[in-house]
Design a protein around this motif. Structure first.
Motif, PDB file in Angstrom:
ATOM      1  N   GLN A  41       0.812  -1.211   0.000  1.00 54.38           N
ATOM      2  CA  GLN A  41       0.000   0.000   0.000  1.00 54.38           C
ATOM      3  C   GLN A  41       0.847   1.263   0.000  1.00 54.38           C
ATOM      4  O   GLN A  41       0.320   2.363  -0.170  1.00 54.38           O
ATOM      5  CB  GLN A  41      -0.947  -0.024   1.216  1.00 54.38           C
ATOM      6  N   LEU A 167      -1.244   0.440   7.510  1.00 56.48           N
ATOM      7  CA  LEU A 167      -0.704   0.175   6.181  1.00 56.48           C
ATOM      8  C   LEU A 167       0.254  -1.003   6.167  1.00 56.48           C
ATOM      9  O   LEU A 167       0.431  -1.666   5.135  1.00 56.48           O
ATOM     10  CB  LEU A 167       0.011   1.423   5.649  1.00 56.48           C
ATOM     11  N   SER A 174      -7.639   1.601   4.835  1.00 60.49           N
ATOM     12  CA  SER A 174      -7.902   2.964   4.387  1.00 60.49           C
ATOM     13  C   SER A 174      -8.063   3.858   5.603  1.00 60.49           C
ATOM     14  O   SER A 174      -8.523   3.408   6.657  1.00 60.49           O
ATOM     15  CB  SER A 174      -9.163   3.019   3.515  1.00 60.49           C
TER      16      SER A 174
END
Length: 403
Positions: A41, A167, A174
């Motif tokens: 990510q 993350l 998110s």
């Protein structure tokens, strides 16, 4: 990519070092370091970083307030002029997009922030205390859970630093919209003594809960994100955090039930454990009634006492019935398995009835193809593939309950 360039392509997880730092000596200690579980990510789907020799990324946080240090070290970096125009990945640029503003890149500045961390106090309202024994012996460790809202003074800037851990450990994570005041937060801190006397706090875990509206004047809190930081895992902290969330919302008359958004398998087992321990105390979940089968009385008591929704109440019934079933008794064990499989098969039975109504409008080959596509033609193997891992999960919950 040519073999000549392979030596300057590294796995981001292997070169990223994280720390929660309580004192300057932790900076040099390997024992305080831990790794990420994922980095796609931040660094892309393949999780590779290109263009550096001996790359080492240091992401250190002060243990309490999570003030952040970013250090990027390497012995060499490719230049476009010598590598056919190819550029090294912008490591700091990628991290800057996700780190909270205010991180430092000078280690001396970080040490000065560490000194300020000595006076750090948790944000919000204290709602729960608990103590746990360390895995390898020693004195009990003390923990506290605090409740915060978006309006809690100074909390959101702290949360901006805390959420970056998602993350590295939660796939498809998110960041939430903190402009929405329906978000609530539950944060666990360790309260620990220091040699010079007094107490300090270290951040341990947190959860976010969204208060959904339910007609006409009710709410349905949904647990969205739950994360225990790696140095504090396997201690039973997440179960305590979940119980603290329950204890906060259960007494509120406007709360209908408490749900969970897309739980991972690991979190579902923790949820099952907490719910099963709670429901074991209810009259409807006593052994004699469990062996009689699932009842609306179970659903009602689970909801009224613990705000557990119907789907989860049925699951808890199955766990507690298995716990109270003598699996050496072939008949009792068979009855249990059939009860669970009937529940698993119910949606397919409904689908099969719908298909039977549709059959007269389809050609035989079309009907057969549709039946095969929906899996309705292979009920036995499908049920086995669903049931076996489910019972394995249930047994893991039961083992923890008995531990």
């Amino acid at each position: 990519m040519t073999d000549a360039l392979c030596h300057i392509v590294v796995d981001g997880n292997e070169v990223l070092e994280l720390k929660l730092v309580r004192s300057p000596k932790d900076i040099e200690s390997d024992e305080t370091s831990f790794s990420s579980e994922m980095c796609h990510q931040v660094f892309g789907d393949n999780e590779n970083i290109f263009g550096y020799t001996d790359l080492h990324i240091k992401l250190y946080y002060t243990a309490g307030s999570l003030q952040t240090y970013l250090g990027i070290e390497y012995t060499d970096k490719i230049e476009p002029s010598t590598y056919e125009g190819m550029k090294a990945d912008d490591v700091e640029g990628a991290l800057k997009k996700v780190l909270a503003p205010g991180y430092v890149t000078n280690l001396d500045n970080f040490v000065s922030l560490l000194a300020k961390d000595e006076s750090f106090l948790p944000y919000g309202q204290l709602i729960h205390k608990f103590s746990l024994l360390p895995r390898h012996g020693g004195d009990k460790r003390q923990f506290e859970v605090y409740y915060s809202e978006t309006s809690t003074p100074n909390f959101l800037s702290f949360h901006q630093r805390l959420q970056t851990f998602l993350l590295w450990y939660v796939d498809a994570a998110s960041f939430i919209d903190v402009d929405d005041d329906q978000w609530t937060f539950f944060t666990v801190y360790e309260k620990y003594g220091v040699s010079e006397g007094g107490w300090r706090y270290a951040t341990v875990a947190y959860a976010t809960v969204y208060r959904y509206y339910a007609y006409p004047r009710h709410t349905r809190p949904r647990i969205a994100q739950v994360l225990t930081l790696p140095p504090f895992r396997k201690l039973g902290i997440c179960a305590q955090l979940l119980q603290a969330i329950y204890s906060h919302y259960i007494p509120l008359p406007e709360v209908l039930d408490i749900t969970v958004e897309d739980p991972s398998g690991e979190f579902q087992r923790i949820r099952d454990y907490v719910d099963a321990k709670n429901c074991e105390t209810l009259p409807a979940f006593q052994p004699a009634k469990l062996l009689q089968g699932y009842s609306s009385e179970m659903a009602n008591q689970a909801c009224n006492k613990f705000k557990i929704n119907k789907k989860q109440a049925r699951r808890i019934y199955e766990i507690l019935r298995l716990k109270n079933t003598n699996t050496s008794d072939k008949t009792a064990y068979l009855n249990y398995r059939l009860d669970v499989k009937n529940r698993l098969n119910a949606p397919f039975q409904k689908k099969k009835l719908e298909m039977q109504k549709l059959q007269k409008f389809l050609k035989p080959e079309e009907y057969a193809a549709t039946i095969n596509a929906t899996g309705l033609s292979n009920t036995h193997s499908r049920l086995a593939s669903e049931y076996i891992p489910l019972e394995q999960d249930y047994r893991r919950v039961i083992h923890r309950m008995e531990y």
